[in-house]
Design a protein around this motif. Structure first.
Motif, PDB file in Angstrom:
ATOM      1  N   SER A 102       0.634  -1.169   0.089  1.00 19.61           N
ATOM      2  CA  SER A 102      -0.070   0.012   0.063  1.00 19.61           C
ATOM      3  C   SER A 102       1.117   1.034   0.002  1.00 19.61           C
ATOM      4  CB  SER A 102      -0.740  -0.179   1.249  1.00 19.61           C
ATOM      5  OG  SER A 102       0.006   0.023   2.383  1.00 19.61           O
ATOM      6  N   ALA A 103       1.942   1.296   0.544  1.00 21.14           N
ATOM      7  CA  ALA A 103       3.071   2.376   0.659  1.00 21.14           C
ATOM      8  C   ALA A 103       3.308   2.790  -0.561  1.00 21.14           C
ATOM      9  CB  ALA A 103       4.324   2.131   1.558  1.00 21.14           C
ATOM     10  N   TYR A 104       3.684   1.678  -1.600  1.00 21.81           N
ATOM     11  CA  TYR A 104       4.019   1.904  -3.185  1.00 21.81           C
ATOM     12  C   TYR A 104       2.998   2.376  -3.802  1.00 21.81           C
ATOM     13  CZ  TYR A 104       5.142   0.905  -7.630  1.00 21.81           C
ATOM     14  OH  TYR A 104       5.108   0.886  -9.036  1.00 21.81           O
ATOM     15  N   PHE A 105       1.821   1.920  -3.592  1.00 21.89           N
ATOM     16  CA  PHE A 105       0.676   2.281  -4.382  1.00 21.89           C
ATOM     17  C   PHE A 105       0.156   3.619  -4.164  1.00 21.89           C
ATOM     18  CE2 PHE A 105       0.668  -2.286  -5.523  1.00 21.89           C
ATOM     19  CZ  PHE A 105       0.570  -2.110  -6.931  1.00 21.89           C
ATOM     20  N   ALA A 132       5.170  -3.561  -8.053  1.00 28.18           N
ATOM     21  CA  ALA A 132       5.829  -2.759  -7.028  1.00 28.18           C
ATOM     22  C   ALA A 132       7.420  -2.580  -7.303  1.00 28.18           C
ATOM     23  CB  ALA A 132       5.640  -3.125  -5.619  1.00 28.18           C
ATOM     24  N   LEU A 133       7.771  -3.510  -8.303  1.00 24.70           N
ATOM     25  CA  LEU A 133       9.256  -3.478  -8.831  1.00 24.70           C
ATOM     26  C   LEU A 133       9.580  -2.282  -9.456  1.00 24.70           C
ATOM     27  CD1 LEU A 133       9.662  -7.201  -9.681  1.00 24.70           C
ATOM     28  CD2 LEU A 133      11.180  -6.025  -8.082  1.00 24.70           C
ATOM     29  N   PHE A 134       8.702  -1.891 -10.286  1.00 23.91           N
ATOM     30  CA  PHE A 134       8.963  -0.581 -11.590  1.00 23.91           C
ATOM     31  C   PHE A 134       8.571   0.468 -10.769  1.00 23.91           C
ATOM     32  CE2 PHE A 134       8.740  -4.821 -13.566  1.00 23.91           C
ATOM     33  CZ  PHE A 134       9.761  -4.609 -14.431  1.00 23.91           C
ATOM     34  N   PRO A 135       9.091   1.736 -11.199  1.00 24.19           N
ATOM     35  CA  PRO A 135       8.649   3.173 -10.782  1.00 24.19           C
ATOM     36  C   PRO A 135       7.110   3.341 -11.329  1.00 24.19           C
ATOM     37  CG  PRO A 135      10.679   3.488 -11.313  1.00 24.19           C
ATOM     38  CD  PRO A 135      10.436   1.842 -11.807  1.00 24.19           C
ATOM     39  N   HIS A 136       6.283   4.304 -10.741  1.00 19.68           N
ATOM     40  CA  HIS A 136       5.063   4.628 -10.864  1.00 19.68           C
ATOM     41  C   HIS A 136       5.115   5.188 -12.443  1.00 19.68           C
ATOM     42  CE1 HIS A 136       3.082   3.996  -7.059  1.00 19.68           C
ATOM     43  NE2 HIS A 136       4.137   4.369  -6.656  1.00 19.68           N
ATOM     44  N   PRO A 194      18.372  -2.132 -24.398  1.00 17.78           N
ATOM     45  CA  PRO A 194      17.368  -1.303 -24.083  1.00 17.78           C
ATOM     46  C   PRO A 194      18.212   0.132 -23.344  1.00 17.78           C
ATOM     47  CG  PRO A 194      17.691  -3.119 -22.377  1.00 17.78           C
ATOM     48  CD  PRO A 194      18.242  -3.518 -23.715  1.00 17.78           C
ATOM     49  N   THR A 195      17.120   1.183 -23.272  1.00 15.05           N
ATOM     50  CA  THR A 195      17.555   2.514 -22.849  1.00 15.05           C
ATOM     51  C   THR A 195      17.514   2.561 -21.484  1.00 15.05           C
ATOM     52  OG1 THR A 195      15.544   3.453 -23.581  1.00 15.05           O
ATOM     53  CG2 THR A 195      17.587   3.385 -25.173  1.00 15.05           C
ATOM     54  N   GLU A 196      17.732   3.558 -20.744  1.00 11.95           N
ATOM     55  CA  GLU A 196      17.402   3.776 -19.318  1.00 11.95           C
ATOM     56  C   GLU A 196      16.112   4.321 -18.862  1.00 11.95           C
ATOM     57  OE1 GLU A 196      20.600   5.998 -17.718  1.00 11.95           O
ATOM     58  OE2 GLU A 196      22.256   4.615 -18.212  1.00 11.95           O
ATOM     59  N   HIS A 197      15.360   4.463 -19.924  1.00 11.32           N
ATOM     60  CA  HIS A 197      13.766   4.797 -19.801  1.00 11.32           C
ATOM     61  C   HIS A 197      13.139   4.127 -18.740  1.00 11.32           C
ATOM     62  CE1 HIS A 197      14.994   6.937 -23.434  1.00 11.32           C
ATOM     63  NE2 HIS A 197      14.260   8.056 -22.842  1.00 11.32           N
ATOM     64  N   VAL A 198      12.417   4.451 -18.146  1.00  8.91           N
ATOM     65  CA  VAL A 198      11.155   3.554 -17.329  1.00  8.91           C
ATOM     66  C   VAL A 198      10.237   2.831 -18.155  1.00  8.91           C
ATOM     67  CG1 VAL A 198       9.775   3.468 -15.267  1.00  8.91           C
ATOM     68  CG2 VAL A 198      11.725   5.252 -15.262  1.00  8.91           C
ATOM     69  N   PRO A 199      10.360   1.678 -18.093  1.00  5.74           N
ATOM     70  CA  PRO A 199       9.191   1.003 -18.938  1.00  5.74           C
ATOM     71  C   PRO A 199       7.771   0.847 -18.454  1.00  5.74           C
ATOM     72  CG  PRO A 199      10.453  -0.642 -17.579  1.00  5.74           C
ATOM     73  CD  PRO A 199      11.052   0.765 -17.275  1.00  5.74           C
ATOM     74  N   PRO A 216      10.520   2.207  -5.529  1.00  2.93           N
ATOM     75  CA  PRO A 216      11.422   1.150  -5.678  1.00  2.93           C
ATOM     76  C   PRO A 216      12.780   1.247  -5.961  1.00  2.93           C
ATOM     77  CG  PRO A 216      10.063   1.258  -7.646  1.00  2.93           C
ATOM     78  CD  PRO A 216       9.698   2.680  -6.720  1.00  2.93           C
ATOM     79  N   LYS A 217      13.392   0.300  -5.081  1.00  6.92           N
ATOM     80  CA  LYS A 217      14.914   0.060  -5.198  1.00  6.92           C
ATOM     81  C   LYS A 217      15.073  -1.292  -4.721  1.00  6.92           C
ATOM     82  CE  LYS A 217      19.200   2.304  -3.263  1.00  6.92           C
ATOM     83  NZ  LYS A 217      19.983   2.716  -2.303  1.00  6.92           N
ATOM     84  N   VAL A 218      15.778  -1.955  -5.907  1.00  7.85           N
ATOM     85  CA  VAL A 218      15.911  -3.504  -6.021  1.00  7.85           C
ATOM     86  C   VAL A 218      17.545  -3.628  -5.795  1.00  7.85           C
ATOM     87  CG1 VAL A 218      15.580  -5.567  -7.268  1.00  7.85           C
ATOM     88  CG2 VAL A 218      13.942  -3.607  -7.581  1.00  7.85           C
ATOM     89  N   LEU A 219      17.922  -4.865  -4.863  1.00 10.25           N
ATOM     90  CA  LEU A 219      18.828  -5.530  -4.880  1.00 10.25           C
ATOM     91  C   LEU A 219      18.798  -6.744  -5.566  1.00 10.25           C
ATOM     92  CD1 LEU A 219      21.908  -5.217  -2.236  1.00 10.25           C
ATOM     93  CD2 LEU A 219      20.912  -7.237  -2.716  1.00 10.25           C
TER      94      LEU A 219
END
Length: 343
Positions: free
Chosen positions: A127-130, A259-263, A233-238, A136-139
């Motif tokens: 819910s915090a993400y939505f 929730a893995l990907f930015p909004h 792929p480029t660095e654009h958010v998909p 999101p920040k993934v390791l």
């Protein structure tokens, strides 16, 4: 005189009987011609398995298969002609039976207008993400001593998921890695496991409160192994597409992937990450699209591609000993019917 009359009668009888015999011969000849044209005809109770000779049985099976194929084609052509003749008055096409549309109804299928579902979504771990409170920040890490193919797979995943960082494990236990991730602001820990130099498992842990999903990974294709792939792929958010996650379990897994990907996707990059669920197998594809004109769109796969199968969903962060499992896939109990799916 009476003798001559008898002989004449006999002769007449012979001449009288010759016509039906000729007709029968003609009919038999026509039947054999028809049989030769249509192919081998088998009796109605004929079974190929009754033939003892292996080579003959195989040849008869091929003939039978070919005959069925021809009959099917003829029926198809006949139906096509009928539809063409009827035009607009033709009946609607029959929907073919598939495992998907014959699926056994699941009681946990999500209704988007359900208040209970909306309440659960407002209070769950994502819910915090939505609500746009976290980014999101993934390791991404691997099992101990990873081989080259697994390392390349991790590096390519990092180019697909924005704000993803690849770190080598160096023998650390996951219970020690998770607190370090939380202290450094990571929202996900992704672990790629391997067997015989091939990636075969994925642990996806949402931080800081879970849940943790364990997937089986199969059919991994890296970029170099793909034919007709596009440029890197480029660095654009998909953009993200989630297909067929219909049950409560599938809904939570879909939210986990989202929730893995930015909004806000950057449409300038024209890149799309797709998670397509079909028969409980989740197919991942990464494409770039281009508008050819107002109606036509061309797509180009960028890679990597892989398939996931959910093994378990655990509450909280990763804990193999004392973790509470929300759902575990038990093959012999749950896979009793081919038409029952869980996602």
């Amino acid at each position: 005189k009476p003798k001559k009359g008898k002989t004449k009668k006999v002769k007449r009888k012979v001449k009288h009987d010759e016509a039906p015999v000729q007709e029968m011969e003609q009919a038999e000849g026509e039947e054999t011609e028809k049989k030769s044209e249509s192919g081998p005809c088998f009796p109605p109770t004929f079974s190929v398995s009754e033939i003892k000779n292996k080579q003959r049985r195989h040849s008869m099976f091929l003939k039978l298969k070919e005959e069925k194929r021809k009959q099917k084609l003829e029926l198809k052509k006949k139906k096509k002609k009928e539809r063409k003749a009827l035009g607009d008055k033709a009946p609607p096409k029959e929907v073919p039976k598939t495992i998907e549309n014959q699926r056994i109804y699941d009681e946990t299928t999500v209704n988007p207008e359900d208040e209970e579902v909306a309440f659960d979504e407002g209070t769950d771990e994502f819910s915090a993400y939505f609500n746009r409170l976290t980014n999101p920040k993934v390791l991404i890490t691997t099992s101990d001593r990873p081989r080259g193919r697994t390392v390349r797979f991790c590096e390519q995943l990092a180019t697909v998921i924005p704000h993803a960082h690849v770190y080598y494990r160096r023998g650390l236990a996951l219970k020690r890695v998770i607190p370090q991730c939380v202290s450094r602001g990571f929202t996900y820990l992704m672990v790629i496991n391997e067997d015989r130099k091939v990636p075969n498992g994925l642990v996806l842990c949402h931080l800081p409160d879970g849940p943790t999903a364990h997937f089986k990974v199969s059919n991994v294709r890296l970029r170099k192994e793909m034919k007709r792939r596009g440029k890197d792929p480029t660095e654009h958010v998909p953009e993200v597409i989630l297909n067929n996650f219909t049950t409560r379990l599938g809904h939570s897994i879909g939210r986990m992937f989202a929730a893995l990907f930015p909004h806000d996707p950057q449409f300038v990059g024209r890149q799309v990450a797709t998670f397509h669920n079909q028969r409980d197998f989740i197919f991942f594809r990464f494409h770039r699209y281009i508008f050819k004109n107002e109606k036509k769109v061309g797509i180009q796969e960028l890679g990597p591609r892989f398939t996931l199968k959910l093994r378990s969903l655990q509450k909280g962060t990763f804990d193999s000993k004392f973790g509470e499992y929300e759902w575990v896939h038990k093959r012999h109990e749950m896979d009793s019917s081919r038409r029952k799916f869980h996602l």
